[in-house]
Scaffold this motif. Structure first.
Motif, PDB file in Angstrom:
ATOM      1  N   ARG A  79       0.761  -1.322  -0.083  1.00 38.09           N
ATOM      2  CA  ARG A  79      -0.471  -0.283  -0.200  1.00 38.09           C
ATOM      3  C   ARG A  79       1.712   1.379  -0.314  1.00 38.09           C
ATOM      4  NH1 ARG A  79      -3.118  -3.353   3.202  1.00 38.09           N
ATOM      5  NH2 ARG A  79      -5.509  -2.913   1.732  1.00 38.09           N
ATOM      6  N   GLU A  80       2.349   1.310   0.212  1.00 47.53           N
ATOM      7  CA  GLU A  80       3.222   2.333   0.950  1.00 47.53           C
ATOM      8  C   GLU A  80       3.798   2.216  -0.426  1.00 47.53           C
ATOM      9  OE1 GLU A  80       4.609   5.767   2.559  1.00 47.53           O
ATOM     10  OE2 GLU A  80       3.319   4.653   2.798  1.00 47.53           O
ATOM     11  N   MET A  81       3.937   1.543  -1.166  1.00 51.87           N
ATOM     12  CA  MET A  81       4.364   1.289  -1.956  1.00 51.87           C
ATOM     13  C   MET A  81       3.509   2.317  -3.396  1.00 51.87           C
ATOM     14  SD  MET A  81       6.166  -2.564  -2.299  1.00 51.87           S
ATOM     15  CE  MET A  81       6.795  -1.821  -3.916  1.00 51.87           C
ATOM     16  N   ILE A  82       2.535   1.822  -3.557  1.00 51.26           N
ATOM     17  CA  ILE A  82       1.263   2.468  -4.964  1.00 51.26           C
ATOM     18  C   ILE A  82       0.822   3.747  -4.115  1.00 51.26           C
ATOM     19  CG2 ILE A  82      -1.397   2.138  -5.030  1.00 51.26           C
ATOM     20  CD1 ILE A  82      -0.884  -0.938  -4.730  1.00 51.26           C
ATOM     21  N   SER A  83       0.936   3.962  -2.242  1.00 49.42           N
ATOM     22  CA  SER A  83       0.328   5.850  -2.717  1.00 49.42           C
ATOM     23  C   SER A  83       1.764   6.667  -2.805  1.00 49.42           C
ATOM     24  CB  SER A  83      -0.311   5.965  -1.156  1.00 49.42           C
ATOM     25  OG  SER A  83       1.217   5.042   0.173  1.00 49.42           O
ATOM     26  N   SER A  84       3.066   5.949  -2.452  1.00 55.88           N
ATOM     27  CA  SER A  84       3.825   7.113  -2.704  1.00 55.88           C
ATOM     28  C   SER A  84       4.421   6.992  -3.761  1.00 55.88           C
ATOM     29  CB  SER A  84       4.564   6.648  -1.268  1.00 55.88           C
ATOM     30  OG  SER A  84       5.752   5.686  -1.108  1.00 55.88           O
ATOM     31  N   SER A  85       4.825   6.081  -4.414  1.00 55.49           N
ATOM     32  CA  SER A  85       5.658   5.183  -5.661  1.00 55.49           C
ATOM     33  C   SER A  85       5.117   6.722  -7.096  1.00 55.49           C
ATOM     34  CB  SER A  85       5.831   4.470  -6.086  1.00 55.49           C
ATOM     35  OG  SER A  85       6.093   3.515  -5.283  1.00 55.49           O
ATOM     36  N   ARG A  86       6.382   7.257  -8.104  1.00 54.45           N
ATOM     37  CA  ARG A  86       5.444   7.497  -9.405  1.00 54.45           C
ATOM     38  C   ARG A  86       5.206   6.064 -10.217  1.00 54.45           C
ATOM     39  NH1 ARG A  86      10.022  12.275 -10.673  1.00 54.45           N
ATOM     40  NH2 ARG A  86       8.342  12.237 -12.555  1.00 54.45           N
ATOM     41  N   GLU A  87       6.047   5.717  -9.649  1.00 49.81           N
ATOM     42  CA  GLU A  87       5.313   3.953 -11.192  1.00 49.81           C
ATOM     43  C   GLU A  87       5.612   2.910 -10.064  1.00 49.81           C
ATOM     44  OE1 GLU A  87       6.891   1.824 -15.140  1.00 49.81           O
ATOM     45  OE2 GLU A  87       8.040   3.862 -14.275  1.00 49.81           O
ATOM     46  N   VAL A  88       4.722   1.856 -10.634  1.00 44.67           N
ATOM     47  CA  VAL A  88       4.208   0.196 -10.119  1.00 44.67           C
ATOM     48  C   VAL A  88       4.325  -0.342 -11.135  1.00 44.67           C
ATOM     49  CG1 VAL A  88       2.976  -0.798  -8.439  1.00 44.67           C
ATOM     50  CG2 VAL A  88       3.626   1.900  -7.647  1.00 44.67           C
ATOM     51  N   TRP A  89       4.773  -1.557 -11.060  1.00 43.27           N
ATOM     52  CA  TRP A  89       4.812  -3.024 -11.361  1.00 43.27           C
ATOM     53  C   TRP A  89       4.281  -3.732 -11.016  1.00 43.27           C
ATOM     54  CZ3 TRP A  89      10.218  -3.255 -13.727  1.00 43.27           C
ATOM     55  CH2 TRP A  89      10.601  -2.067 -14.823  1.00 43.27           C
ATOM     56  N   LEU A  90       2.993  -4.612 -11.792  1.00 46.68           N
ATOM     57  CA  LEU A  90       1.844  -5.502 -10.925  1.00 46.68           C
ATOM     58  C   LEU A  90       2.415  -6.888 -11.860  1.00 46.68           C
ATOM     59  CD1 LEU A  90      -1.163  -3.963  -9.110  1.00 46.68           C
ATOM     60  CD2 LEU A  90       1.014  -5.093  -7.668  1.00 46.68           C
ATOM     61  N   HIS A  91       3.473  -8.429 -11.740  1.00 47.30           N
ATOM     62  CA  HIS A  91       3.136  -8.732 -12.490  1.00 47.30           C
ATOM     63  C   HIS A  91       3.277 -10.616 -12.190  1.00 47.30           C
ATOM     64  CE1 HIS A  91       4.136 -11.772 -15.561  1.00 47.30           C
ATOM     65  NE2 HIS A  91       4.941 -11.989 -14.786  1.00 47.30           N
ATOM     66  N   GLY A  92       2.381 -10.893 -12.262  1.00 45.75           N
ATOM     67  CA  GLY A  92       1.973 -12.242 -11.844  1.00 45.75           C
ATOM     68  C   GLY A  92       1.271 -13.513 -12.396  1.00 45.75           C
ATOM     69  N   TRP A  93       0.303 -14.448 -11.731  1.00 44.85           N
ATOM     70  CA  TRP A  93      -0.437 -15.287 -12.895  1.00 44.85           C
ATOM     71  C   TRP A  93      -1.981 -14.474 -13.012  1.00 44.85           C
ATOM     72  CZ3 TRP A  93      -0.487 -20.729 -10.912  1.00 44.85           C
ATOM     73  CH2 TRP A  93       0.561 -21.300 -10.911  1.00 44.85           C
ATOM     74  N   THR A  94      -2.466 -13.825 -11.675  1.00 46.67           N
ATOM     75  CA  THR A  94      -3.595 -13.679 -11.833  1.00 46.67           C
ATOM     76  C   THR A  94      -3.936 -12.850 -11.104  1.00 46.67           C
ATOM     77  OG1 THR A  94      -4.928 -14.531 -10.609  1.00 46.67           O
ATOM     78  CG2 THR A  94      -5.375 -15.668 -12.845  1.00 46.67           C
TER      79      THR A  94
END
Length: 240
Positions: A79-94
């Motif tokens: 949550r901290e990464m999402i709220s405080s970053s300028r870019e976020v990657w999410l990668h996985g099966w689903t």
């Protein structure tokens, strides 16, 4: 400090002995005190040396995997990464748990300026069938249906001005790990890796973190791996 005290005391009693300004008993007591200080200093130095030697042995020894891996990713950290970053990657099966748990945070952050890249398996593909065979208690149809529902909810139009960007791509093969990254192109970049498992509970996946500052070599390796997967993916949806 002990060495300085000992030197001062030795010089003092040496001068007193030479000038005859102190009795033999006083000088003898002083010498004994100096010897005691020397002994204490030697013992302390030996203890410190042993601690240093032990620390060096531990550094050279192979670290325990228990100190490197964890079984879960930290939800508060994500949550901290999402709220405080300028870019976020999410990668996985689903990314079933992530897309449900953080959908609201992602949409708010995208509105405010966050750039999010989401990379998952193509719904209703052969890759999803393979993923279902490796998952636990989930069919390919169920996984595909849940994923499409989550992606539609996440990429639904947002009223008002959207400063950031959301990109969703799909893959035609099963990835080997889950990736959660924050500001990956900056010097403060961080990548959380979760190794894929075979018919194991979601919370039993070995998880570790690499950062550009502490692990530059491996960080670049995992970042490049994601970049290549991203380029090979098919655009599914984007926002705005």
């Amino acid at each position: 400090m002990d060495l300085y005290v000992t030197l001062v005391a030795a010089v003092t009693f040496g001068v007193l002995g030479l000038t005859g300004n102190a009795s033999q008993e006083v000088i003898t007591s002083g010498i004994l005190a100096i010897l005691a200080l020397v002994a204490i200093s030697l013992l302390r130095s030996r203890s410190q040396s042993e601690k240093i030697d032990q620390s060096l042995i531990e550094i050279k020894a192979r670290p325990s995997a228990d100190r490197f891996f964890s079984e879960v990713d930290d939800r508060d950290e994500i949550r901290e990464m999402i709220s405080s970053s300028r870019e976020v990657w999410l990668h996985g099966w689903t990314l079933g748990i992530h897309l449900v748990s953080y959908a609201d945070e992602i949409r708010r952050a995208v509105t405010a300026g966050l750039h999010v890249k989401i990379l998952v398996i193509e719904p209703n593909s052969m890759a999803m069938t393979i993923a279902a065979s490796e998952a636990e208690n989930h069919s390919a149809d169920e996984l595909s249906s849940n994923l499409e529902t989550n992606l539609r909810r996440l990429s639904a139009p947002i009223e008002g001005t959207v400063v950031g960007k959301l990109e969703i791509k799909t893959l035609s093969y099963v990835p080997h790990n889950t990736v959660i990254a924050s500001d990956p192109s900056t010097k403060h970049g961080k990548i959380v890796m979760r190794i894929a498992t075979f018919r194991a509970d979601h919370w039993q996946r070995p998880t570790f973190t690499v950062t550009r500052q502490n692990d530059p070599g491996w960080y670049d390796f995992f970042k490049t791996q994601f970049d290549r997967k991203w380029e090979s993916g098919r655009l599914y949806a984007s926002l705005p």
